[in-house]
Scaffold this motif. Structure first.
Motif, short mmCIF file in Angstrom:
data_model
loop_
_atom_site.label_atom_id
_atom_site.label_comp_id
_atom_site.label_asym_id
_atom_site.label_seq_id
_atom_site.Cartn_x
_atom_site.Cartn_y
_atom_site.Cartn_z
N VAL A 91 1.10 -1.41 -0.16
CA VAL A 91 -0.04 0.14 -0.27
C VAL A 91 0.85 1.34 -0.28
O VAL A 91 1.92 1.46 0.65
CB VAL A 91 -0.81 -0.11 1.68
N THR A 92 0.88 1.83 -1.32
CA THR A 92 0.58 3.01 -0.90
C THR A 92 0.61 4.54 0.24
O THR A 92 -0.56 4.53 -0.25
CB THR A 92 1.14 3.95 -2.58
N THR A 93 1.26 5.01 0.69
CA THR A 93 0.46 6.11 1.65
C THR A 93 1.15 7.61 1.20
O THR A 93 2.09 7.72 1.67
CB THR A 93 0.24 5.44 3.16
N THR A 94 0.25 8.36 1.73
CA THR A 94 0.25 9.43 1.55
C THR A 94 -0.40 10.28 2.16
O THR A 94 -1.63 10.88 2.52
CB THR A 94 0.36 10.29 -0.05
N ILE A 95 0.38 11.09 3.25
CA ILE A 95 -0.70 12.71 4.40
C ILE A 95 -0.37 13.63 3.35
O ILE A 95 0.49 14.38 2.62
CB ILE A 95 0.35 12.62 5.38
N VAL A 96 -1.84 13.86 2.93
CA VAL A 96 -2.34 15.74 2.59
C VAL A 96 -1.55 16.76 2.69
O VAL A 96 -1.37 17.86 2.79
CB VAL A 96 -3.23 15.80 1.82
N CYS A 128 -2.80 3.03 9.72
CA CYS A 128 -4.44 3.32 9.77
C CYS A 128 -4.60 3.41 8.27
O CYS A 128 -5.98 2.59 8.48
CB CYS A 128 -4.67 4.43 10.85
N ALA A 129 -4.72 4.26 7.82
CA ALA A 129 -5.42 4.38 6.47
C ALA A 129 -5.05 2.97 5.52
O ALA A 129 -6.12 2.61 4.42
CB ALA A 129 -4.27 5.34 4.94
N ALA A 130 -3.08 2.48 5.67
CA ALA A 130 -3.11 0.96 4.85
C ALA A 130 -4.33 -0.01 5.24
O ALA A 130 -5.09 -0.72 5.20
CB ALA A 130 -2.05 0.82 5.05
N VAL A 131 -4.44 0.03 6.92
CA VAL A 131 -5.76 -0.52 7.83
C VAL A 131 -6.78 -0.69 7.17
O VAL A 131 -7.91 -2.08 6.68
CB VAL A 131 -5.40 -1.21 9.11
N VAL A 132 -7.46 0.81 6.82
CA VAL A 132 -8.43 0.53 6.34
C VAL A 132 -8.69 0.38 4.80
O VAL A 132 -9.86 -0.68 5.17
CB VAL A 132 -9.11 2.66 6.13
N LEU A 133 -8.36 0.57 4.07
CA LEU A 133 -8.04 0.05 2.82
C LEU A 133 -7.85 -1.51 2.51
O LEU A 133 -8.62 -2.50 2.31
CB LEU A 133 -6.16 0.31 1.91
N ALA A 134 -7.19 -2.25 3.50
CA ALA A 134 -7.46 -3.93 3.31
C ALA A 134 -8.61 -4.21 4.08
O ALA A 134 -8.99 -5.14 3.36
CB ALA A 134 -5.79 -5.13 4.19
N GLY A 135 -8.84 -3.50 4.94
CA GLY A 135 -10.81 -3.87 5.36
C GLY A 135 -11.77 -3.79 3.75
O GLY A 135 -12.67 -4.59 4.60
#
Length: 390
Positions: free
Chosen positions: A107-112, A358-365
């Motif tokens: 997962v690629t994650t980015t804080i905007v 947190c964001a990556a775990v949300v995407l997994a779910g």
């Protein structure tokens, strides 16, 4: 029957003895036996500042899912994720989603964006006075910022949004807050700023510290648009082969289902177009000592998907109001600290990494539940893993 009096000890209220005295009063009053509530391993002495009237602990089981491969700017590598929940099948579902994402390259994650708010409201006798006050605030922003920042080592005032209704002028103070979630920090800083405004502005305007435009502990469209906490994106390209092999779904059918689900969310007036971000965030928040009520704001999720020409599937989740901390609050309590340490996220300088996780775990779910619904094994999984009935 006389009302029970809850024992207090102003000198030292955080002891096992005081907790036992309170449990005894509660048992005598209600008839309930608090045997398990009274079995805990933490030292009550560390709880000052976290709870009042301490009687024991609610023991929520913690499971682990992963590994989850994350390609973030702050979280990079494989992570084993602690999830505190009483919902059978939840950890298994996230584990499946993590396997899919990891096998597809992670997962690629980015804080905007980052900002935390406090939203006072100033009251005037007329709308013109309120309008002119808004101009005065702009002209005096530097002094207002100095007053606010005098109360904090890490908080920084970014800007002040302004919204007028009749003779009311709502100000939305936007801060960065370091590794703290920041609600208390921004409250203290904004109060100092408002006191300075009242003392120096002609007419000495009246104010209330929160006019509710900061939307504490509730979802709002203004947060979706303007960010509260952190706006974080998690994205991945899911190969058609992995979707078939692991999730037993076809990318074309998955994309068609997403159109149905997104339209349904709009029809229902949902807080976003995601499926169940609250499940991931509640389980993570409880395990790691976050303020669990912040799930109300943090769970708003915007899913965006593409069916690629290659036949693969792009999926992103944007969390526009993710409110987390790695320092202060409940994060330093013993079990919560251990769970943050498991993720490498305890203490100063780690909050952005935790936000990305947190964001990556949300995407997994999101991926796992969508596949379960589409493949029609959603109910079967809950029946097999989620039955715990007398």
């Amino acid at each position: 029957m006389a009302s029970p009096r809850i024992p207090r000890n102003p000198g030292d209220d955080y002891t096992r003895s005081m907790a036992a005295q309170r449990r005894q009063v509660l048992s005598e009053h209600s008839g309930a036996v608090l045997a398990y509530v009274g079995r805990y391993s933490i030292d009550p002495g560390v709880l000052r500042g976290n709870i009042e009237g301490f009687i024991g602990a609610a023991q929520v089981p913690i499971g682990v899912a992963g590994p989850l491969l994350i390609n973030g700017e702050y979280a990079s590598g494989e992570f084993l994720v602690p999830l505190a929940t009483t919902e059978g099948s939840l950890v298994a579902s996230y584990n499946r989603g993590m396997r899919l994402l990891s096998e597809c390259g992670g997962v690629t994650t980015t804080i905007v964006e980052e900002s935390m708010q406090r939203g006072p409201a100033f009251r005037f006798d007329s709308s013109r006075e309120a309008r002119d006050f808004g101009r005065w605030v702009l002209d005096n922003l530097a002094a207002i910022r100095a007053a606010a920042e005098s109360t904090t080592r890490v908080g920084r005032l970014l800007d002040i949004g302004q919204y007028q209704v009749g003779p009311l002028r709502y100000l939305r103070f936007n801060y960065t807050t370091g590794d703290a979630a920041g609600q208390n920090l921004t409250g203290k800083a904004t109060r100092a700023a408002c006191e300075w405004i009242r003392d120096h502005c002609p007419g000495h305007p009246r104010y209330v510290l929160s006019g509710n435009v900061d939307t504490d502990k509730k979802h709002s469209q203004i947060n979706t648009l303007l960010t509260r906490g952190r706006r974080v994106v998690a994205e991945a390209v899911l190969s058609a082969e992995a979707l078939h092999r692991i999730m037993r779904v076809d990318p074309v059918e998955l994309f068609r289902w997403r159109q149905v689900a997104m339209t349904g969310a709009v029809l229902a007036g949902a807080s976003g177009t995601g499926v169940h971000a609250a499940n991931a965030l509640a389980a993570l928040f409880i395990a790691t000592g976050q303020d669990a009520a912040n799930v109300a704001e943090s769970h708003a999720a915007l899913s965006y998907t593409q069916l690629l020409d290659s036949g693969d599937y792009y999926w992103s989740v944007t969390l526009p109001a993710l409110i987390v901390a790695t320092y202060g609050g409940g994060t330093g309590l013993p079990t919560q600290r251990e769970c943050l340490e498991l993720l490498g996220c305890y203490g100063p300088g780690r909050v952005r990494a935790f936000a990305e996780i947190c964001a990556a775990v949300v995407l997994a779910g999101e991926t796992s539940l969508a596949a379960a619904v589409l493949h029609d094994d959603w109910v079967a999984a809950h029946e097999r893993l989620g039955r715990n009935r007398p």
